[in-house]
Design a protein around this motif. Structure first.
Motif, PDB file in Angstrom:
ATOM      1  N   THR A  90       0.818  -1.224   0.000  1.00 42.51           N
ATOM      2  CA  THR A  90       0.000   0.000   0.000  1.00 42.51           C
ATOM      3  C   THR A  90       0.848   1.270   0.000  1.00 42.51           C
ATOM      4  OG1 THR A  90      -1.669  -1.209   1.258  1.00 42.51           O
ATOM      5  CG2 THR A  90      -1.883   1.190   1.187  1.00 42.51           C
ATOM      6  N   TYR A  91       1.887   1.301   0.841  1.00 42.64           N
ATOM      7  CA  TYR A  91       2.743   2.483   0.952  1.00 42.64           C
ATOM      8  C   TYR A  91       4.049   2.327   0.171  1.00 42.64           C
ATOM      9  CZ  TYR A  91      -0.358   4.077   4.691  1.00 42.64           C
ATOM     10  OH  TYR A  91      -1.454   4.500   5.420  1.00 42.64           O
ATOM     11  N   GLY A  92       4.095   1.340  -0.705  1.00 46.91           N
ATOM     12  CA  GLY A  92       5.292   1.139  -1.513  1.00 46.91           C
ATOM     13  C   GLY A  92       6.393   0.406  -0.766  1.00 46.91           C
ATOM     14  N   SER A  93       7.637   0.685  -1.139  1.00 46.32           N
ATOM     15  CA  SER A  93       8.788  -0.039  -0.588  1.00 46.32           C
ATOM     16  C   SER A  93       9.952   0.910  -0.347  1.00 46.32           C
ATOM     17  CB  SER A  93       9.230  -1.137  -1.566  1.00 46.32           C
ATOM     18  OG  SER A  93       8.172  -2.039  -1.825  1.00 46.32           O
ATOM     19  N   ILE A  94      10.717   0.615   0.706  1.00 43.44           N
ATOM     20  CA  ILE A  94      11.916   1.404   0.992  1.00 43.44           C
ATOM     21  C   ILE A  94      13.130   0.485   1.102  1.00 43.44           C
ATOM     22  CG2 ILE A  94      10.624   3.223   2.150  1.00 43.44           C
ATOM     23  CD1 ILE A  94      11.790   2.157   4.819  1.00 43.44           C
ATOM     24  N   ASN A  95      14.290   1.077   0.865  1.00 43.82           N
ATOM     25  CA  ASN A  95      15.553   0.357   0.954  1.00 43.82           C
ATOM     26  C   ASN A  95      16.461   1.077   1.940  1.00 43.82           C
ATOM     27  OD1 ASN A  95      17.643  -1.492   0.267  1.00 43.82           O
ATOM     28  ND2 ASN A  95      18.500  -0.014  -1.166  1.00 43.82           N
ATOM     29  N   ILE A  96      17.184   0.309   2.745  1.00 39.39           N
ATOM     30  CA  ILE A  96      18.190   0.874   3.652  1.00 39.39           C
ATOM     31  C   ILE A  96      19.547   0.534   3.056  1.00 39.39           C
ATOM     32  CG2 ILE A  96      19.111   0.905   5.992  1.00 39.39           C
ATOM     33  CD1 ILE A  96      16.352  -0.178   6.913  1.00 39.39           C
ATOM     34  N   HIS A  97      20.297   1.567   2.695  1.00 44.25           N
ATOM     35  CA  HIS A  97      21.569   1.364   1.991  1.00 44.25           C
ATOM     36  C   HIS A  97      22.723   1.888   2.830  1.00 44.25           C
ATOM     37  CE1 HIS A  97      24.121   0.628  -1.461  1.00 44.25           C
ATOM     38  NE2 HIS A  97      24.648   1.824  -1.301  1.00 44.25           N
ATOM     39  N   THR A  98      23.847   1.166   2.829  1.00 50.06           N
ATOM     40  CA  THR A  98      24.968   1.494   3.709  1.00 50.06           C
ATOM     41  C   THR A  98      25.996   2.419   3.060  1.00 50.06           C
ATOM     42  OG1 THR A  98      25.893  -0.653   3.079  1.00 50.06           O
ATOM     43  CG2 THR A  98      24.765  -0.529   5.202  1.00 50.06           C
ATOM     44  N   SER A  99      25.518   3.561   2.584  1.00 47.79           N
ATOM     45  CA  SER A  99      26.391   4.660   2.157  1.00 47.79           C
ATOM     46  C   SER A  99      25.546   5.922   2.118  1.00 47.79           C
ATOM     47  CB  SER A  99      26.999   4.395   0.775  1.00 47.79           C
ATOM     48  OG  SER A  99      26.054   4.644  -0.255  1.00 47.79           O
ATOM     49  N   ILE A 100      26.201   7.054   1.950  1.00 46.55           N
ATOM     50  CA  ILE A 100      25.488   8.307   1.715  1.00 46.55           C
ATOM     51  C   ILE A 100      25.315   8.431   0.200  1.00 46.55           C
ATOM     52  CG2 ILE A 100      25.486  10.814   1.973  1.00 46.55           C
ATOM     53  CD1 ILE A 100      25.287   9.411   4.646  1.00 46.55           C
ATOM     54  N   LEU A 101      24.152   8.066  -0.275  1.00 46.47           N
ATOM     55  CA  LEU A 101      23.890   8.090  -1.714  1.00 46.47           C
ATOM     56  C   LEU A 101      23.906   9.535  -2.244  1.00 46.47           C
ATOM     57  CD1 LEU A 101      21.083   5.394  -1.800  1.00 46.47           C
ATOM     58  CD2 LEU A 101      23.374   5.182  -2.764  1.00 46.47           C
ATOM     59  N   PRO A 102      24.369   9.726  -3.506  1.00 44.88           N
ATOM     60  CA  PRO A 102      24.576   8.715  -4.548  1.00 44.88           C
ATOM     61  C   PRO A 102      25.955   8.057  -4.565  1.00 44.88           C
ATOM     62  CG  PRO A 102      24.861  10.882  -5.488  1.00 44.88           C
ATOM     63  CD  PRO A 102      24.478  11.100  -4.055  1.00 44.88           C
ATOM     64  N   SER A 103      26.776   8.257  -3.529  1.00 45.04           N
ATOM     65  CA  SER A 103      28.078   7.589  -3.486  1.00 45.04           C
ATOM     66  C   SER A 103      27.924   6.112  -3.139  1.00 45.04           C
ATOM     67  CB  SER A 103      28.982   8.250  -2.441  1.00 45.04           C
ATOM     68  OG  SER A 103      29.245   9.587  -2.785  1.00 45.04           O
ATOM     69  N   TYR A 104      28.731   5.300  -3.743  1.00 39.26           N
ATOM     70  CA  TYR A 104      28.812   3.868  -3.438  1.00 39.26           C
ATOM     71  C   TYR A 104      27.488   3.125  -3.587  1.00 39.26           C
ATOM     72  CZ  TYR A 104      33.467   4.902  -1.592  1.00 39.26           C
ATOM     73  OH  TYR A 104      34.773   5.309  -1.450  1.00 39.26           O
ATOM     74  N   ARG A 105      26.833   3.313  -4.719  1.00 39.47           N
ATOM     75  CA  ARG A 105      25.715   2.434  -5.043  1.00 39.47           C
ATOM     76  C   ARG A 105      26.264   1.031  -5.294  1.00 39.47           C
ATOM     77  NH1 ARG A 105      22.906   6.315  -9.664  1.00 39.47           N
ATOM     78  NH2 ARG A 105      21.953   7.847  -8.249  1.00 39.47           N
ATOM     79  N   GLY A 106      25.449   0.024  -5.026  1.00 37.88           N
ATOM     80  CA  GLY A 106      25.882  -1.322  -5.364  1.00 37.88           C
ATOM     81  C   GLY A 106      26.138  -2.229  -4.186  1.00 37.88           C
ATOM     82  N   ALA A 107      26.938  -3.281  -4.421  1.00 41.96           N
ATOM     83  CA  ALA A 107      27.011  -4.438  -3.533  1.00 41.96           C
ATOM     84  C   ALA A 107      27.893  -4.275  -2.302  1.00 41.96           C
ATOM     85  CB  ALA A 107      27.488  -5.660  -4.331  1.00 41.96           C
ATOM     86  N   ALA A 108      28.961  -3.473  -2.374  1.00 49.90           N
ATOM     87  CA  ALA A 108      29.931  -3.457  -1.279  1.00 49.90           C
ATOM     88  C   ALA A 108      30.306  -2.047  -0.834  1.00 49.90           C
ATOM     89  CB  ALA A 108      31.186  -4.217  -1.707  1.00 49.90           C
ATOM     90  N   PRO A 109      29.327  -1.226  -0.451  1.00 49.20           N
ATOM     91  CA  PRO A 109      29.642   0.158  -0.081  1.00 49.20           C
ATOM     92  C   PRO A 109      30.478   0.287   1.190  1.00 49.20           C
ATOM     93  CG  PRO A 109      27.339  -0.356   0.377  1.00 49.20           C
ATOM     94  CD  PRO A 109      27.876  -1.491  -0.417  1.00 49.20           C
ATOM     95  N   ILE A 110      30.249  -0.568   2.172  1.00 48.81           N
ATOM     96  CA  ILE A 110      31.021  -0.497   3.415  1.00 48.81           C
ATOM     97  C   ILE A 110      32.483  -0.818   3.139  1.00 48.81           C
ATOM     98  CG2 ILE A 110      31.367  -1.572   5.680  1.00 48.81           C
ATOM     99  CD1 ILE A 110      28.355  -1.965   5.868  1.00 48.81           C
ATOM    100  N   GLN A 111      32.701  -1.921   2.443  1.00 47.48           N
ATOM    101  CA  GLN A 111      34.065  -2.370   2.172  1.00 47.48           C
ATOM    102  C   GLN A 111      34.829  -1.372   1.303  1.00 47.48           C
ATOM    103  OE1 GLN A 111      31.241  -4.114   1.837  1.00 47.48           O
ATOM    104  NE2 GLN A 111      31.520  -6.295   2.310  1.00 47.48           N
ATOM    105  N   ARG A 112      34.179  -0.887   0.253  1.00 45.33           N
ATOM    106  CA  ARG A 112      34.872   0.021  -0.667  1.00 45.33           C
ATOM    107  C   ARG A 112      35.214   1.352  -0.012  1.00 45.33           C
ATOM    108  NH1 ARG A 112      37.128  -3.138  -4.479  1.00 45.33           N
ATOM    109  NH2 ARG A 112      35.593  -4.571  -5.360  1.00 45.33           N
ATOM    110  N   ALA A 113      34.369   1.820   0.901  1.00 40.83           N
ATOM    111  CA  ALA A 113      34.668   3.078   1.599  1.00 40.83           C
ATOM    112  C   ALA A 113      35.946   2.945   2.429  1.00 40.83           C
ATOM    113  CB  ALA A 113      33.493   3.470   2.494  1.00 40.83           C
ATOM    114  N   ILE A 114      36.112   1.808   3.109  1.00 41.20           N
ATOM    115  CA  ILE A 114      37.320   1.590   3.912  1.00 41.20           C
ATOM    116  C   ILE A 114      38.530   1.381   3.011  1.00 41.20           C
ATOM    117  CG2 ILE A 114      38.434   0.006   5.540  1.00 41.20           C
ATOM    118  CD1 ILE A 114      35.692  -0.399   6.836  1.00 41.20           C
TER     119      ILE A 114
END
Length: 310
Positions: A100-124
């Motif tokens: 009813t209210y759609g869908s949300i995603n929790i992503h582990t970076s400050i978007l639009p930086s590090y979209r994709g599979a490994a944002p935590i690892q790539r930041a370090i």
């Protein structure tokens, strides 16, 4: 609200717990199919599935999200909201538009930086001083949806991907219930991302995980910490693989890439291109991770000063 929660790893558990302890209802949990692990390639459940089994929570592990069975499950539940947090599969549009209210995603970076599979690892690995958590509206594009809110998380000098994930989990779990309630009250102002500033965080490959000792010490330190706990950086010593789980910069100048400069109950120092890298935690194949002190106490003759790792 009736919520479907899609997640797989440890980082998602505290968020799920917060929702379970709120006035909202978890109607179903989506999690990835069991994966083969170890030498025997035995199928093992992920952390979220284990949590579901321990707490008698309803879950499914669909192989194909485009199947009619999955769509029928969503229709039967008549959920209000889908929350995705490190699930591991792309959710099709005809599925994420059903609640009813759609869908949300929790992503582990400050978007639009590090979209994709490994944002935590790539930041370090890239030596960033901060990252963060972004709550966003789910979209067809990879992490391209409009932003609900972002929260900065500092990256400490000796931060590993494991420790940073733990910090991000706490931030996400503190904000999740308030976000759900704001969505229910229609009190959300979505902010479109600046797609021209997007960067991408590709999945870490095992082929990347061998330590390049002929690189600068700062780069190697970041790489070791970024690859911890998985897939874990390693080197070869005396024909044996040695896994490195945590490191920091040494103050002593290198005497050659991969050369062991000190091995004692206090330190394991290894030369890089310029300075040394101090190993803080390590393991041998099939053995538990341990501190250098514990490793030394059990194998004090293992590393020899002057020898080289490759």
């Amino acid at each position: 609200m009736k919520i479907i929660f899609a997640a797989t790893p440890d980082i998602s558990i505290s968020c799920l717990e917060e929702i379970l302890n709120s006035s909202h209802e978890i109607s179903l949990i989506l999690t990835m199919p069991d994966k083969p692990a170890g030498r025997g390639k035995k199928l093992l459940p992920g952390p979220i599935k284990k949590f579901c089994l321990e707490n008698d929570l309803p879950f499914v592990q669909p192989e194909n999200l485009k199947s009619i069975e999955v769509k029928n499950i969503f229709k039967e539940i008549e959920s209000d909201l889908l929350i995705v947090f490190a699930y591991g599969k792309i959710i099709p549009k005809d599925i994420f538009e059903l609640p009813t209210y759609g869908s949300i995603n929790i992503h582990t970076s400050i978007l639009p930086s590090y979209r994709g599979a490994a944002p935590i690892q790539r930041a370090i690995i890239n030596g960033d001083k901060s990252s963060g958590i972004t709550f966003m509206k789910l979209s067809e594009g990879l992490d391209e949806g409009p932003i609900i809110e972002s929260f900065k998380v500092d990256i400490k000098e000796e931060e590993t991907s494991g420790s940073l994930a733990g910090k991000m989990a706490k931030v996400a779990s503190r904000r999740i219930v308030e976000t759900i309630e704001n969505i229910e009250l229609n009190d959300i102002k979505y902010i479109e991302q600046d797609h021209s500033k997007a960067s991408y965080a590709d999945k870490l490959l095992k082929s990347e995980s061998c330590v390049p000792w002929d690189n600068k010490a700062e780069i190697i330190k970041n790489m070791i910490n970024g690859f911890s706990p998985n897939p874990c950086a390693y080197s070869t010593y005396e024909k044996e693989r040695i896994n490195f789980h945590k490191a920091k910069l040494g103050s002593i100048k290198s005497k050659g890439p991969g050369k062991i400069l000190e091995f004692s109950g206090e330190k394991l120092l290894i030369g890089a291109k310029d300075f040394s890298v101090e190993i803080l935690e390590l393991s041998r194949p099939g053995k538990r991770m341990m501190s250098v002190k514990d490793f030394y106490n059990g194998s004090r003759n293992f590393f020899k000063v002057g020898n080289y790792l490759t």
